[in-house]
Scaffold this motif. Sequence first.
Motif, PDB file in Angstrom:
ATOM      1  N   ILE A 133      78.986  92.160  37.154  1.00  0.00           N
ATOM      2  CA  ILE A 133      78.438  90.936  37.401  1.00  0.00           C
ATOM      3  C   ILE A 133      78.446  90.093  36.355  1.00  0.00           C
ATOM      4  CG2 ILE A 133      76.278  89.942  37.890  1.00  0.00           C
ATOM      5  CD1 ILE A 133      75.229  92.551  38.882  1.00  0.00           C
ATOM      6  N   VAL A 134      79.623  89.053  36.130  1.00  0.00           N
ATOM      7  CA  VAL A 134      79.884  88.034  35.268  1.00  0.00           C
ATOM      8  C   VAL A 134      78.707  87.513  34.713  1.00  0.00           C
ATOM      9  CG1 VAL A 134      81.348  86.189  34.401  1.00  0.00           C
ATOM     10  CG2 VAL A 134      82.282  88.027  35.928  1.00  0.00           C
ATOM     11  N   ALA A 135      77.851  86.871  35.710  1.00  0.00           N
ATOM     12  CA  ALA A 135      76.526  86.152  35.218  1.00  0.00           C
ATOM     13  C   ALA A 135      75.665  87.159  34.312  1.00  0.00           C
ATOM     14  CB  ALA A 135      76.024  85.559  36.338  1.00  0.00           C
ATOM     15  N   SER A 166      72.616  82.359  40.100  1.00  0.00           N
ATOM     16  CA  SER A 166      71.522  82.918  40.980  1.00  0.00           C
ATOM     17  C   SER A 166      70.964  84.118  40.563  1.00  0.00           C
ATOM     18  CB  SER A 166      71.991  82.967  42.452  1.00  0.00           C
ATOM     19  OG  SER A 166      72.917  83.920  42.594  1.00  0.00           O
ATOM     20  N   TRP A 167      72.059  85.153  39.931  1.00  0.00           N
ATOM     21  CA  TRP A 167      71.636  86.577  39.257  1.00  0.00           C
ATOM     22  C   TRP A 167      70.564  86.128  38.293  1.00  0.00           C
ATOM     23  CZ3 TRP A 167      71.292  88.793  34.748  1.00  0.00           C
ATOM     24  CH2 TRP A 167      71.050  90.100  34.852  1.00  0.00           C
ATOM     25  N   VAL A 168      70.741  85.030  37.385  1.00  0.00           N
ATOM     26  CA  VAL A 168      70.003  84.979  36.228  1.00  0.00           C
ATOM     27  C   VAL A 168      68.607  84.630  36.835  1.00  0.00           C
ATOM     28  CG1 VAL A 168      69.288  83.438  34.438  1.00  0.00           C
ATOM     29  CG2 VAL A 168      71.926  84.286  34.711  1.00  0.00           C
ATOM     30  N   LEU A 169      68.521  83.710  37.819  1.00  0.00           N
ATOM     31  CA  LEU A 169      67.246  83.242  38.360  1.00  0.00           C
ATOM     32  C   LEU A 169      66.643  84.279  39.090  1.00  0.00           C
ATOM     33  CD1 LEU A 169      68.369  79.732  39.713  1.00  0.00           C
ATOM     34  CD2 LEU A 169      66.995  80.223  37.956  1.00  0.00           C
ATOM     35  N   ASP A 170      67.259  85.247  39.768  1.00  0.00           N
ATOM     36  CA  ASP A 170      66.726  86.420  40.405  1.00  0.00           C
ATOM     37  C   ASP A 170      66.185  87.429  39.314  1.00  0.00           C
ATOM     38  OD1 ASP A 170      67.210  85.191  42.577  1.00  0.00           O
ATOM     39  OD2 ASP A 170      69.119  86.419  43.237  1.00  0.00           O
TER      40      ASP A 170
END
Lengths: 296, 216
Positions: free
Chosen positions: B175-177, B2-6
């Motif tokens: 944040i691993v993502a 979700s971090w990527v999408l955000d």
Amino acid sequence: MIGFENVRKEYPGGTLAVEDFTLEIASHEAVALVGTSGSGKTTLMRMINRMVDPTSGRVTIDGEDVAGMNPVALRRSIGYVMQASGLLPHRTVLDNITTVPVLRGTSKTAARERARELMHIVGLDPALATRYPAQLSGGQQQRVGVARGLAADPNILLMDEPFGAVDPIVRDELQGELQRLQRELRKTIVFVTHDIDEAFRIGDRVVILRPGGRIAQVGTPQEILAAPADDFVASFVGADRGARTLHIERIEGRDVIVDADGRAAGVLSAAPARGGADEDRADGTSASTAGQEPPR
Amino acid sequence: MSWVLDNLDVIAGYTGAHLLQALPPIALAFVLSLPLAKLANSRGWLRTGVTTTSGLMYAIPSLPLFVLLPGLIGTGVRSPLNIIIALTLYALALMVPTASDGFRSVSRDVLGSATAQGFAPAARFWEVELPLAGPVLLGGVRVVAVSTISLVTVGGVLGVPSLGMLFVDGVRRGIVAEIGAGIVATAALALLTDALLVLLGRALMPWHHRRREERP
């Protein structure tokens, strides 16, 4: 007409490629320069299109010293054929053949049309036009080389061991084709080879070279075989090994020509046939062909 | 995930900045390597010198070079220009020896034959020598491209915007993502560039690929 006048070539470091060479080559004549490596034969040929400039002496074309000519323009006016490795590997057969006309400013369309004709003349399948050299057999590559050499319709054709890299059967075929072409086109040909049989077959006159570009003998193949100038020439043409010393033996009612080792070299026909004689020649010796050479 | 999408816009922005720092060194090194390699090939001792210098160049660690360069050339510490100049030097260190090999791989017989056909020296270079060195040059550019794209990330440590910022920021904030996104995006960019170079090579050098097909 090509003239060599007291030409000498010395490389920096003192290697003497050509000592003092003088020769006149008539227009429409095919001259074979033959010698072992170190005889300076390729060096001499490359002086004609200024790939090599002589240290002293002059090379002339129709009386004009090539030293005064623009080398690039000179090279575009002279056909040059070398071993297959000389084709441009990144250009198609058609683009290889059109190289020189395009460099000379001929339109691509006209040059390609002429290239297709040339492919036909040298016996190449039109389907090969879009191939790259690496996709052709050795013999086909050589034909492309010859077509490229002829593309700008030069008066002079320089051939640097052009058939050295192909197998004997294909070489024989290509030599025959070159003879046929020369009968039609009558170019001034300078042909460099280390193969005396090839020299005798292609050359109207043959120049046998010793190391350093010294002339051992100049003459027609017949003259050289009939009267080798010295032991060097006799050995070079194979007269001393018996390969050229032929005699007639009567076998089954026919005159068979046999060499000194007793190997059959050919059959003597009653009336020398004209034309098509080349195919009858067993090994290019003049014994079986004297008087059969077509008029030049 | 979700971090990527955000943060797609952030990733896209860094990707753009990354490319702006990576592409100039790749292009510059290619263009500059050609005359340098020709020069090196003209003299034996020069070629040895160039090969040795290139090896030494590559031995300089990138981070100290990024830090030192602003002092030497007077640019700001966080200027992408530092990265571009430093990466051009590294790219040259890879590319010059390769280009030198590339020009040496061209058959002397073919070059001699081209001269005999009446190619003027400049035309012979552009129309014969350069295209025939092409396959080796392309191999060099591919290595340079991948290596440069990966080296740009080091600038992230200094705060120069690039995909490298994702690792730095991801590590700092845990944040691993984000770290993963930085690695994947950098690798994807390198692979994509490499694929484009291969396609470009096929388009420019069709003769190189048809060589081994349908030989009679």
